[in-house]
Design an enzyme around this catalytic site. Structure first.
Site, PDB file in Angstrom:
ATOM      1  N   GLY A  21       0.818  -1.212   0.000  1.00  0.00           N
ATOM      2  CA  GLY A  21       0.000   0.000   0.000  1.00  0.00           C
ATOM      3  C   GLY A  21       0.844   1.251   0.000  1.00  0.00           C
ATOM      4  O   GLY A  21       0.999   1.915   1.028  1.00  0.00           O
ATOM      5  N   TYR A  22       1.394   1.573  -1.124  1.00  0.00           N
ATOM      6  CA  TYR A  22       2.217   2.770  -1.261  1.00  0.00           C
ATOM      7  C   TYR A  22       1.476   3.865  -2.040  1.00  0.00           C
ATOM      8  O   TYR A  22       1.175   4.921  -1.531  1.00  0.00           O
ATOM      9  CB  TYR A  22       3.511   2.442  -2.018  1.00  0.00           C
ATOM     10  CG  TYR A  22       4.586   1.778  -1.190  1.00  0.00           C
ATOM     11  CD1 TYR A  22       4.285   1.150   0.011  1.00  0.00           C
ATOM     12  CD2 TYR A  22       5.906   1.788  -1.619  1.00  0.00           C
ATOM     13  CE1 TYR A  22       5.280   0.537   0.763  1.00  0.00           C
ATOM     14  CE2 TYR A  22       6.906   1.182  -0.871  1.00  0.00           C
ATOM     15  CZ  TYR A  22       6.594   0.561   0.314  1.00  0.00           C
ATOM     16  OH  TYR A  22       7.573  -0.029   1.036  1.00  0.00           O
ATOM     17  N   SER A  23       1.216   3.579  -3.335  1.00  0.00           N
ATOM     18  CA  SER A  23       0.675   4.614  -4.224  1.00  0.00           C
ATOM     19  C   SER A  23      -0.697   5.102  -3.762  1.00  0.00           C
ATOM     20  O   SER A  23      -1.484   4.351  -3.193  1.00  0.00           O
ATOM     21  CB  SER A  23       0.542   4.065  -5.643  1.00  0.00           C
ATOM     22  OG  SER A  23       1.750   3.497  -6.057  1.00  0.00           O
TER      23      SER A  23
ATOM     24  N   GLU B 257      12.424  -4.278  -4.991  1.00  0.00           N
ATOM     25  CA  GLU B 257      11.364  -4.452  -5.975  1.00  0.00           C
ATOM     26  C   GLU B 257      11.963  -4.344  -7.371  1.00  0.00           C
ATOM     27  O   GLU B 257      11.709  -5.156  -8.239  1.00  0.00           O
ATOM     28  CB  GLU B 257      10.281  -3.390  -5.769  1.00  0.00           C
ATOM     29  CG  GLU B 257       9.169  -3.468  -6.810  1.00  0.00           C
ATOM     30  CD  GLU B 257       8.055  -2.449  -6.580  1.00  0.00           C
ATOM     31  OE1 GLU B 257       8.085  -1.735  -5.565  1.00  0.00           O
ATOM     32  OE2 GLU B 257       7.166  -2.375  -7.442  1.00  0.00           O
TER      33      GLU B 257
ATOM     34  N   GLU C 189      10.606   7.097 -17.045  1.00  0.00           N
ATOM     35  CA  GLU C 189      11.106   8.471 -17.132  1.00  0.00           C
ATOM     36  C   GLU C 189      11.714   8.904 -15.807  1.00  0.00           C
ATOM     37  O   GLU C 189      12.733   9.596 -15.761  1.00  0.00           O
ATOM     38  CB  GLU C 189       9.968   9.436 -17.523  1.00  0.00           C
ATOM     39  CG  GLU C 189       9.443   9.269 -18.952  1.00  0.00           C
ATOM     40  CD  GLU C 189       8.534   8.067 -19.124  1.00  0.00           C
ATOM     41  OE1 GLU C 189       8.168   7.425 -18.118  1.00  0.00           O
ATOM     42  OE2 GLU C 189       8.193   7.741 -20.287  1.00  0.00           O
TER      43      GLU C 189
HETATM   44  C1  LIG Z   1      -0.287  -2.837 -12.979  1.00  0.00           C
HETATM   45  C2  LIG Z   1       0.170  -1.959 -11.846  1.00  0.00           C
HETATM   46  C3  LIG Z   1       0.413  -2.511 -10.596  1.00  0.00           C
HETATM   47  C4  LIG Z   1       0.793  -1.709  -9.526  1.00  0.00           C
HETATM   48  N1  LIG Z   1       0.936  -2.270  -8.277  1.00  0.00           N
HETATM   49  C5  LIG Z   1       1.161  -1.465  -7.202  1.00  0.00           C
HETATM   50  C6  LIG Z   1       1.151  -1.981  -5.866  1.00  0.00           C
HETATM   51  O1  LIG Z   1       0.947  -3.180  -5.649  1.00  0.00           O
HETATM   52  N2  LIG Z   1       1.333  -1.119  -4.830  1.00  0.00           N
HETATM   53  C7  LIG Z   1       1.565   0.203  -5.041  1.00  0.00           C
HETATM   54  O2  LIG Z   1       1.738   0.923  -4.076  1.00  0.00           O
HETATM   55  N3  LIG Z   1       1.581   0.735  -6.287  1.00  0.00           N
HETATM   56  C8  LIG Z   1       1.380  -0.068  -7.372  1.00  0.00           C
HETATM   57  N4  LIG Z   1       1.360   0.474  -8.648  1.00  0.00           N
HETATM   58  C9  LIG Z   1       1.501   1.922  -8.813  1.00  0.00           C
HETATM   59  C10 LIG Z   1       2.774   2.350  -9.492  1.00  0.00           C
HETATM   60  O3  LIG Z   1       3.839   2.286  -8.612  1.00  0.00           O
HETATM   61  C11 LIG Z   1       2.520   3.765 -10.044  1.00  0.00           C
HETATM   62  O4  LIG Z   1       1.641   3.634 -11.117  1.00  0.00           O
HETATM   63  C12 LIG Z   1       3.792   4.448 -10.485  1.00  0.00           C
HETATM   64  O5  LIG Z   1       4.523   4.814  -9.393  1.00  0.00           O
HETATM   65  C13 LIG Z   1       3.520   5.682 -11.350  1.00  0.00           C
HETATM   66  O6  LIG Z   1       2.664   6.556 -10.698  1.00  0.00           O
HETATM   67  P1  LIG Z   1       1.350   7.126 -11.413  1.00  0.00           P
HETATM   68  O7  LIG Z   1       0.614   5.993 -11.971  1.00  0.00           O
HETATM   69  O8  LIG Z   1       0.639   7.984 -10.463  1.00  0.00           O
HETATM   70  O9  LIG Z   1       1.882   7.970 -12.628  1.00  0.00           O
HETATM   71  P2  LIG Z   1       2.417   9.471 -12.562  1.00  0.00           P
HETATM   72  O10 LIG Z   1       3.358   9.609 -11.464  1.00  0.00           O
HETATM   73  O11 LIG Z   1       1.273  10.389 -12.639  1.00  0.00           O
HETATM   74  O12 LIG Z   1       3.254   9.533 -13.908  1.00  0.00           O
HETATM   75  C14 LIG Z   1       2.668   9.705 -15.180  1.00  0.00           C
HETATM   76  C15 LIG Z   1       3.769   9.873 -16.205  1.00  0.00           C
HETATM   77  O13 LIG Z   1       4.556  11.013 -15.891  1.00  0.00           O
HETATM   78  C16 LIG Z   1       5.927  10.660 -15.820  1.00  0.00           C
HETATM   79  N5  LIG Z   1       6.589  11.463 -14.796  1.00  0.00           N
HETATM   80  C17 LIG Z   1       6.218  11.617 -13.509  1.00  0.00           C
HETATM   81  N6  LIG Z   1       7.092  12.419 -12.879  1.00  0.00           N
HETATM   82  C18 LIG Z   1       8.029  12.779 -13.784  1.00  0.00           C
HETATM   83  C19 LIG Z   1       9.209  13.582 -13.747  1.00  0.00           C
HETATM   84  N7  LIG Z   1       9.589  14.188 -12.626  1.00  0.00           N
HETATM   85  N8  LIG Z   1       9.937  13.722 -14.872  1.00  0.00           N
HETATM   86  C20 LIG Z   1       9.551  13.111 -16.022  1.00  0.00           C
HETATM   87  N9  LIG Z   1       8.467  12.331 -16.107  1.00  0.00           N
HETATM   88  C21 LIG Z   1       7.702  12.175 -15.008  1.00  0.00           C
HETATM   89  C22 LIG Z   1       5.936   9.203 -15.480  1.00  0.00           C
HETATM   90  O14 LIG Z   1       7.130   8.595 -15.904  1.00  0.00           O
HETATM   91  C23 LIG Z   1       4.744   8.708 -16.236  1.00  0.00           C
HETATM   92  O15 LIG Z   1       5.097   8.455 -17.561  1.00  0.00           O
HETATM   93  C24 LIG Z   1       0.989  -0.326  -9.731  1.00  0.00           C
HETATM   94  C25 LIG Z   1       0.773   0.224 -10.989  1.00  0.00           C
HETATM   95  C26 LIG Z   1       0.361  -0.561 -12.050  1.00  0.00           C
HETATM   96  C27 LIG Z   1       0.104   0.070 -13.379  1.00  0.00           C
END
Ligand SMILES: Cc1cc2nc3c(=O)[nH]c(=O)nc-3n(C[C@H](O)[C@H](O)[C@H](O)COP(=O)(O)OP(=O)(O)OC[C@H]3O[C@@H](n4cnc5c(N)ncnc54)[C@H](O)[C@@H]3O)c2cc1C
Lengths: 388, 375
Positions: A120-122, A239, A371
Site C-alpha cells: 500500500g504505497y501509491s 522491488e 522516465e
Molecule cells: C499494474 C500496476 C500494478 C501496480 N501495483 C502497485 C502496488 O501493488 N502497490 C503500489 O503501491 N503501487 C502499485 N502500482 C503503482 C505504481 O507504482 C505507479 O503507477 C507508479 O509509481 C507511477 O505513478 P502514477 O501511476 O501515479 O503515474 P504518474 O506519477 O502520474 O506519472 C505519469 C507519467 O509522468 C511521468 N513522470 C512523472 N514524474 C516525472 C518527472 N519528474 N519527470 C519526467 N516524467 C515524469 C511518469 O514517468 C509517467 O510516464 C501499480 C501500478 C500498475 C500500473
C-alpha cells in the site's frame, strides 16, 4: 574473469532440475496442497523456498552463479504461483528494520506462503512522487494505536491479500519525505473497502483501497515513527532488481521463435520473413548483453559491494525487452491477435498474445516509471546536479 | 493546391462529428460493446437517415456518389468516437466490391437495402494460412449446373453475425497463391451450409469465423468476372486501408490531445507533468508523427481517388506502414504518460489504443506493407 560453470555448479544445476522434476505438479492433484508442499520441500533442501533471504533468516547462501542457475531453471520450470510482496518486498524490510518480535510474528507465515501481503504505497495523488502521500495515521493519546484514514490505489492483489504494508503520514509539518510511517495491518476488517480496477488486458489485479478509521496497534509499526520513507526506499530497491526478468525473457524469445516457425509464409515461415527476423535478432542481441549486465550486477552484489552502476539499467532494459517480446508475439499472431474472449481462432499462441502485450505496458510504469528512473540514474549514477 | 474540404464535405463532417458528440461518450460506448450484437440498431437507422450509408453509391442507384475522400471524412470522425456500427464492413468493404464489379442487376437488387440500412454487407477474404496475402485462397467454388458450390473457411470476417450478405473470395481455378483464378461470390446469410461463429475483438468490435460447407449459389451470385476477382479484391482492400487510416488518424488525434490535456492537469513533484521536458518532447513527437500520418493519408487518398494506379498502390502501402507504426507509438506513449491511469478501462485512451492495435493488423501490418512498398 571467468564464467565457466564449475563441476559443483553443474552438479547444483542437476540437483535443481531434479528437484523441479520430482516435485512437478501432477494433473488432477489439489493445486493448493501441492503448492504448500512444494515450498515445504524446497525449505528442506536448505532454504530453496527463500533463495534471496540471507542465511541468518534461513536463506541458502548461494553464490551468484547459483542464483543465476536458479533464475535460469525457474524460467523454464513450472513453479507454484507466488507473490513478491511478502517474500521479496516486506521480508527484507522486516529483517533490516523490524524488531525481533515482529520478525518472529510475520516471517514464518510469509515463508510458508500462508499469508498474502499487498503493498500500500501509491495513492491517487502520489504516484511517481510517492513521498507526497496523504493517508493519515494519528496516534492515540495513550500511544497504543494509530487511526488510519486515506485511499491507496493500484494495490496489486489487495482483493486476495490478508495483510497490507502501508505507508502513512504521521506528520506534515516538515519535508515530505519526513513524517512517513510504515504500518502493517490486516485487510479483512471493518473500515477497509477494496474496489477492483480492470486494466487494459481485461484482468483484475489492481484495486483501490479505501481505509476508514482503521485502528493499528503500535506494535505493527516498523521502526520509528516518521522514518518510513527510509525503510521504503530500501524496499523499492528490492522491488526493482526483481523486475528485469532477463532469464524469463530469454525463454520467452525462444518460445516466440518456435511460434513464428509455425506460421507458414509461402515455402518458408514467419521467422524467415526479413522484417520479423531482424526484430527477433535485435532482441537477441540486447538480451545477450542484458544477461551479462545482470551477471555483473549479481557478482558485485555478492562480493558485498554496493550495486554497481550497471544495476541501475536492469529494470529499464529488462522491462523494455519484455515489452518488445510481447509486441512481437502480437505481430506473429497477425489479425488473430485481435480475437478476444470467446472461442480460439487462428494459431493457438495468438490467444492471449494481445492480453499479454497490453498488460506489459504497465512494466514501464510500476516499480518506478521509466522516465523517473532515468532521472534517478542521471542524478545518482551520472552525478548530474539539477540547477532547478 | 487545396487541402480544404468542399462545403458539402464540411457538412458531412459536421454531421458525423455531431452524431459522435451526442452518442459516443465512453460510458455509452461501453454499454453497447457489452450487448450481444455490439452496436445499436437505432444508430444504424440514424446513419441511414442521414444518408451516410449511401455515400459510395452512384447517384443513379440513389447514392451520394462519393469517393475515397468522402469516405475519409466520415471515417476520421467515426474514429474519433470509436463508433461500433458496421459502417466499415458494409459501406466501405462491401460497397467497394460492388461498385467495381457488380452488374446493374446486382446493384439494383443490393444497393437500396444497403442504403436504407436493411441490408448489411461484409467481405470474407481472410484465411488462416494466408496471413495478410489476399491472393492466398484455398476456399473453393466448384461449378455445379448453372451455379457454384462453395467450400472452405474464412477468418476474422468483420460483422458477419449481422451481415445479410457476405462477399466471399473463392478459388475457381489455379493454385493456392495464384492471383488468377480467384472469384467473388455473394452468399446470403442463412444459406444452407453456411455457419457463422462470432466473437468480440479486443477493440470491442465483432468478427466471425465463417465456414462454408457445400454452400450452393446461383450463377447470379458471381460478382465480376470468373477467375478475375483479385484486382477487385485488391482495390477494395486499398479502399479499406484508406478508410482504416482515416479512422486511425481520428484515434491518434484524440490520444495525443488527451495526453497533452492530462499532463497539464496531473501534478507530481509540485509541478504539472507537462512541466517536465522529457514529457514535452515525447508529446511533440506524438504530434509530429500524427501530422505526418495525416499528410500521407491525404496523399494516398487523393491519389487513389484518381483511379487504381500503381502510384496510388505505392502510396497506400506507405500509408498503412506509417499508420500501423505511428498508431502504436502514439498509443503506447499515451498510456505511458498517463501512468497507472493509462492502464485502466476507465479512461478512453486505452480504448483508442486497442483500436489502433487492431487497425495495424487489419489488411496487413506495418512490416508487411513496408516490404510491399520496398518490393
Ligand atoms: C499494474 C500496476 C500494478 C501496480 N501495483 C502497485 C502496488 O501493488 N502497490 C503500489 O503501491 N503501487 C502499485 N502500482 C503503482 C505504481 O507504482 C505507479 O503507477 C507508479 O509509481 C507511477 O505513478 P502514477 O501511476 O501515479 O503515474 P504518474 O506519477 O502520474 O506519472 C505519469 C507519467 O509522468 C511521468 N513522470 C512523472 N514524474 C516525472 C518527472 N519528474 N519527470 C519526467 N516524467 C515524469 C511518469 O514517468 C509517467 O510516464 C501499480 C501500478 C500498475 C500500473
Amino acid at each position: 574473469m571467468d564464467i565457466e560453470l564449475s563441476a559443483e555448479d553443474l552438479a547444483f544445476r542437476d540437483e535443481v532440475r531434479g528437484f523441479f522434476r520430482d516435485n512437478a505438479y501432477k494433473p488432477g492433484a489439489d493445486y493448493n496442497q501441492w503448492r504448500l508442499d512444494w515450498f515445504a520441500k524446497a525449505r528442506e533442501k536448505g532454504g530453496w523456498d527463500v533463495p534471496k533471504w540471507p542465511t541468518e533468516f534461513g536463506g541458502p547462501g548461494w553464490t551468484p552463479t547459483q542464483h543465476y542457475i536458479w533464475e535460469q531453471e525457474t524460467a523454464v520450470a513450472n513453479l507454484p504461483w507466488d507473490l513478491p510482496f511478502g517474500i521479496g518486498m516486506l521480508a527484507p524490510v522486516l529483517m533490516a528494520y523490524g524488531n525481533a518480535e515482529q520478525q518472529e510474528r510475520f516471517l514464518p507465515d510469509i515463508r510458508a506462503r500462508k499469508v498474502n501481503w499487498c503493498q500500500g504505497y501509491s495513492e491517487p495523488g502520489a504516484g511517481s512522487d510517492l513521498a507526497s502521500l496523504k493517508t493519515k495515521a494519528v496516534l492515540s493519546d495513550d500511544g497504543s494505536h494509530y487511526t488510519v484514514n486515506g485511499t491507496k490505489i493500484w494495490t496489486t492483489m489487495a482483493h486476495i491479500a490478508d495483510w497490507i504494508f502501508c505507508l502513512t503520514r504521521t506528520d506534515d509539518s516538515g519535508k515530505k519525505q519526513e513524517g512517513i510511517t510504515f504500518l502493517l495491518f490486516p485487510m479483512k476488517q471493518e473500515g477497509i473497502e477494496v474496489k477492483p480496477i480492470i486494466t487494459l488486458g481485461g484482468a483484475h489485479s489492481v484495486n483501490t483501497v479505501f481505509i476508514t478509521d482503521v485502528k493499528v496497534p503500535v506494535e505493527n509499526r516498523i521502526g520509528e515513527e516518521g522514518k518510513g520513507w527510509t525503510y521504503a526506499k530500501g524496499l523499492l530497491q528490492h522491488e526493482r532488481t526483481g523486475l528485469a526478468g532477463i532469464s524469463r525473457s530469454i525463454i520467452a524469445l525462444e518460445k516466440l521463435k518456435e511460434q513464428a516457425r509455425t506460421v507458414k509464409r509461402g515455402n518458408a515461415t514467419l521467422l524467415d520473413d526479413p522484417g520479423f527476423r531482424a526484430k527477433v535478432a535485435e532482441l537477441e542481441v540486447d538480451l545477450m548483453a542484458a544477461e551479462y549486465t545482470e551477471l555483473r550486477s549479481l557478482a558485485s552484489a555478492s562480493a558485498g559491494a554496493a550495486p554497481g552502476p550497471e544495476s541501475s539499467i536492469l529494470k529499464l532494459k529488462g522491462t523494455e525487452i519484455q515489452q518488445r517480446i510481447q509486441k512481437l508475439t502480437v505481430e506473429a499472431g497477425g489479425i488473430y491477435s485481435a480475437a478476444w474472449g470467446g472461442k480460439p481462432v487462428g494459431p493457438s499462441f495468438a490467444r492471449g498474445g494481445m492480453a499479454g502485450y497490453l498488460a506489459s505496458r504497465a512494466y514501464t510504469i510500476y516499480g518506478g516509471a521509466s522516465e523517473v528512473q532515468k532521472d534517478v540514474i542521471a542524478k545518482n549514477v551520472l552525478g548530474i546536479k539539477s540547477s532547478k | 493546391m487545396n487541402f480544404e474540404l468542399s462545403d458539402e464535405q464540411k457538412l458531412l463532417q459536421d454531421s458525423v462529428a455531431r452524431f459522435v458528440q451526442d452518442n459516443y461518450d465512453l460510458e455509452k460506448r461501453t454499454k453497447l460493446v457489452a450487448t450481444k450484437q455490439g452496436f445499436s440498431d437505432d444508430h444504424w437507422k440514424t446513419m441511414a437517415e442521414l444518408g451516410w450509408l449511401s455515400l459510395p453509391f452512384a447517384e443513379a442507384q440513389g447514392g451520394f456518389g462519393g469517393n475515397q475522400i468522402d469516405t475519409m471524412v466520415v471515417m476520421e470522425q467515426l474514429g474519433k468516437g470509436l463508433v461500433l456500427e458496421p459502417f466499415f464492413a458494409s459501406v466501405v468493404l462491401g460497397a467497394a466490391v460492388l461498385k467495381r464489379a457488380a452488374d446493374d442487376a446486382q446493384l439494383s437488387t443490393l444497393a437500396p437495402g444497403v442504403i436504407d440500412g436493411s441490408s448489411q454487407l461484409t467481405l470474407a477474404y481472410a484465411e488462416e494460412q494466408a496471413r495478410f496475402d489476399l491472393h492466398d485462397v484455398v476456399t473453393t467454388a466448384r461449378r455445379d449446373g448453372d451455379g457454384f458450390v462453395l467450400n472452405g473457411q474464412k477468418s476474422m470476417v468483420a460483422n458477419a453475425a449481422t451481415a445479410t450478405h457476405l462477399i466471399v473470395s473463392a478459388r475457381t481455378s489455379g493454385g493456392q497463391i495464384d492471383e488468377q483464378g480467384i472469384s467473388l461470390f455473394l452468399v446470403e446469410a442463412g444459406a444452407d451450409g453456411l455457419s457463422v461463429d462470432s466473437f468480440p475483438t479486443v477493440d470491442g468490435l465483432r468478427a466471425s469465423e465463417v465456414r462454408l460447407e457445400n454452400v450452393r449459389v446461383g450463377a447470379d451470385a458471381l460478382i465480376g468476372e470468373l477467375d478475375r476477382g483479385f484486382p477487385v479484391l485488391n482495390a477494395a482492400a486499398n479502399d479499406a486501408i484508406l478508410a482504416l487510416a482515416a479512422e486511425a488518424v481520428g484515434c491518434m488525434e484524440v490520444l495525443y490531445k488527451d495526453t497533452v490535456a492530462y499532463t497539464q492537469e496531473r501534478e507530481q513533484f509540485d509541478h504539472p507533468l507537462s512541466d517536465f521536458q522529457v514529457l514535452q518532447h515525447r508529446m511533440v513527437e506524438m504530434f509530429m508523427e500524427y501530422e505526418q500520418c495525416r499528410s500521407l493519408l491525404y496523399r494516398a487518398t487523393l491519389e487513389a481517388a484518381q483511379g487504381d494506379t500503381a502510384e496510388a498502390q505505392r502510396a497506400v502501402h506507405a500509408l498503412k506502414h506509417m499508420v500501423g507504426k505511428t498508431g502504436i507509438f502514439i498509443g503506447e506513449n499515451a498510456v505511458q504518460l498517463h501512468g497507472g491511469m493509462g492502464m485502466t478501462e476507465e479512461l478512453r485512451i486505452g480504448h483508442y489504443f486497442k483500436r489502433l492495435l487492431v487497425i495495424d493488423a487489419q489488411f496487413g501490418n506495418a512490416d508487411y506493407h513496408l516490404q510491399k512498398f520496398a518490393a
